[in-house]
Design an enzyme around this catalytic site. Structure first.
Site, PDB file in Angstrom:
ATOM      1  CG  ASP A   1     -44.688 -31.337  94.858  1.00  0.00           C
ATOM      2  OD1 ASP A   1     -45.200 -30.247  95.048  1.00  0.00           O
ATOM      3  OD2 ASP A   1     -44.249 -31.708  93.760  1.00  0.00           O
TER       4      ASP A   1
HETATM    5  N1  DQQ Z   1     -43.271 -29.681  92.136  1.00  0.00           N
HETATM    6  C1  DQQ Z   1     -44.135 -30.001  91.034  1.00  0.00           C
HETATM    7  C2  DQQ Z   1     -43.501 -31.226  90.466  1.00  0.00           C
HETATM    8  C3  DQQ Z   1     -42.051 -30.958  90.600  1.00  0.00           C
HETATM    9  C4  DQQ Z   1     -41.973 -30.270  91.922  1.00  0.00           C
HETATM   10  C5  DQQ Z   1     -45.540 -30.207  91.475  1.00  0.00           C
HETATM   11  C6  DQQ Z   1     -40.930 -29.207  91.986  1.00  0.00           C
HETATM   12  O1  DQQ Z   1     -43.856 -31.476  89.133  1.00  0.00           O
HETATM   13  O2  DQQ Z   1     -41.274 -32.129  90.565  1.00  0.00           O
HETATM   14  O3  DQQ Z   1     -45.948 -29.296  92.449  1.00  0.00           O
HETATM   15  O4  DQQ Z   1     -40.881 -28.612  93.266  1.00  0.00           O
END
Ligand code: DQQ
Length: 540
Positions: free
Chosen positions: A22
């Protein structure tokens, strides 16, 4: 070392090695764009998550800095997960992020904040995580193992800050609303800002205003007559996102999606392909709202480990509300055009009869930007839209009616990352169907034949394009091709699809680009401009 280069991107954001996911806390501060992102410093699979940090003055060239936020305190001992940046009055950035306080399998989640150690450093190199963290814990019936990804906060007229945290209860997706006077003490509102049954965990919610008119973006705190609001959520079960456009009732702090839109897994998407955990921010220097999305791998985890890297960020997109109010529009940030190198044009008004394939020569087809407009004389030959497809999503229809299945009006489009003998290719194309009293335009980005390699995820991603094709009698397509990604914008950004592909033959100078038509109606290429794309001078 040991990082296999052949599928690395030329101009899409990638660190030198290891796993990324992300985009986090994007912001503009003192002339500098900041991109943080989820990163595993120790390998090419998800884990050991920190906030890596890169800065740029043009969103094209990126300089890596030291990790901004990493586990070091009891309130983030097992990971620093996603979050967002808010610029407080007096130009003071603050980051809200999720800390993991108990490891797997529970991964207990709390919300923390971090502040720059030195506000006079425009690069914001060092971040402090004050000891009064965590700010928010799950103690009022929230599910602490599904409680994360705080949004950018916004300020209301009475001086209260608001922010959202993604969650679920059973299979109902929830965006909890928290309020604060001082950004430190947060109280949960009685009602979530919004929730929806059967959507599962809402990861990475994003909530922001859009202007009813024009392309300009708005600061996240703007409300009033001339704006609508957008709520986007990322669904962890299906690994895609959906958004709605609607009204934010500020008094009650409730968001109500327009009832003409689908509020659920079949809703509108920013991108119908490999696109997840996206986040927007307001860029005051150019008055625009910019969207960043992560493109996951379609390669196997085993290959990721041998390659030594996994994941890219897609090109940032400017985003605005279509004048119809029914959907958002997106377009690659204008800065991308500075990477355009040598250009070729296809001879004007090139006709494409059924089965025609015309090569676009003279550019680096593995790393290119292509803009094309197709037109046609009549819609008579459009194939009927089978009523039973009404229950199907676009992707399923595209898997039945791919680029090689001959049609009436379409399939026509681009064959990207094609090998010389067409053993490999990724077509991006349109297909027009005649439905009751209307036409349906399907856009596909089909990875089915993208590679001879085994073990890849090769879906025929697709979305419908909401255009009045019977009036327009033409449709445009732009594709950003970059070694292992094809990022496409149909009808000027009305429908977008990104595919991650891993050709074995169609690489570097052995990749080719074609326009094609496989329908019986002749298609005219009104204009086609294609550019070789340069690498940025600095990319991590
Ligand atoms: N990636 C998820 C999120 C979390 C993060 C989404 C953890 O919900 O915070 O891809 O790497």
């Amino acid at each position: 070392q040991n990082v296999k280069q052949v599928h690395r991107t030329g101009y899409h954001f990638q660190p030198k090695q290891n796993w990324i996911n992300d985009p986090n806390g994007p912001m503009y501060y003192k002339g500098v764009y900041h991109l943080f992102y989820q990163y595993n410093p120790k390998g090419a699979v998800w884990g050991n998550i920190v906030w890596a940090h890169s800065v740029s003055t043009d969103l094209i060239n990126w300089h890596p800095l030291e990790h901004a936020i990493f586990p070091s305190k009891p309130f983030d001992k097992y990971g620093c997960w996603s979050g967002s940046a808010t610029i407080l009055p007096g130009n003071k950035p603050v980051i809200l992020y999720t800390g993991i306080v108990e490891g797997p399998p529970k991964n207990v989640q709390v919300q923390n904040y971090a502040i720059p150690a030195n506000l006079s450093d425009p690069y914001l190199r060092k971040w402090i995580k004050p000891d009064n963290n965590p700010l928010v814990i799950a103690n009022n019936g929230e599910n602490s193992t599904a409680f994360r990804d705080p949004t950018t906060a916004w300020l209301d007229k009475s001086g209260h800050w608001k922010m959202l945290v993604g969650s679920k209860r059973h299979q109902r997706g929830i965006a909890y609303l928290y309020r604060s006077k001082d950004f430190i003490k947060w109280t949960k509102a009685k009602h979530p800002i919004h929730s929806q049954a059967e959507t599962g965990m809402w990861e990475c919610p994003d909530f922001f205003p859009v202007s009813l008119k024009g392309l300009n973006g708005l600061d996240t705190s703007v409300t009033g007559e001339n704006v609508k609001h957008v709520l986007k959520v990322s669904l962890d079960i299906t690994r895609y996102e959906y958004y709605t456009v609607g009204t934010y009732f500020t008094e009650k702090d409730r968001y109500v999606p327009d009832n003409t839109l689908v509020d659920g897994w079949a809703g509108l998407r920013y991108d119908y392909g490999n696109f997840y955990a996206s986040k927007t921010f307001f860029d005051p220097s150019k008055n625009r709202r910019i969207l960043w999305g992560w493109a996951n791998e379609s390669d196997s985890a085993e290959h990721d480990v041998t390659k030594g890297w996994a994941g890219i960020q897609l090109i940032p997109r400017t985003l605005w509300l279509d004048p119809s109010g029914k959907q958002l529009m997106q377009w690659p940030i204008e800065e991308l055009e500075t990477l355009r190198g040598s250009k070729v044009e296809l001879s004007k008004k090139q006709k494409l009869g059924k089965g025609h394939l015309v090569e676009v020569k003279g550019i680096t087809a593995a790393q290119a930007d292509v803009e094309v407009t197709f037109s046609f004389g009549s819609l008579e030959k459009a194939e009927p839209f089978d009523p039973k497809w009404l229950q199907y999503d676009a992707q399923k229809i595209c898997s039945l009616k791919g680029s090689t299945v001959q049609g009436g009006l379409g399939p026509f489009g681009l064959l990207t990352l094609a090998s010389e003998k067409l053993e490999e290719y990724t077509p991006v194309f349109f297909r027009v169907f005649k439905a009751q009293n209307t036409h349906k335009v399907l856009m596909c980005s089909d990875a089915t034949r993208s590679s001879l390699m085994k073990g890849l995820y090769t879906p025929s991603f697709a979305g419908f394009v909401d255009v009045d094709i019977a009036v327009d009698k033409k449709i445009s397509l732009r594709s950003l091709i970059d070694n292992s990604v094809v990022e496409s914008f149909g009808a000027k950004g009305r429908t977008c699809i990104s595919s991650r592909v891993y050709p074995t033959l169609a690489v570097y100078e052995n990749a080719h680009l074609y326009v094609f038509n496989n329908g019986s109606e002749t298609i005219t290429v009104e204009n086609l401009d294609a550019w070789s794309m340069r690498k940025p001078l600095r990319m991590n």
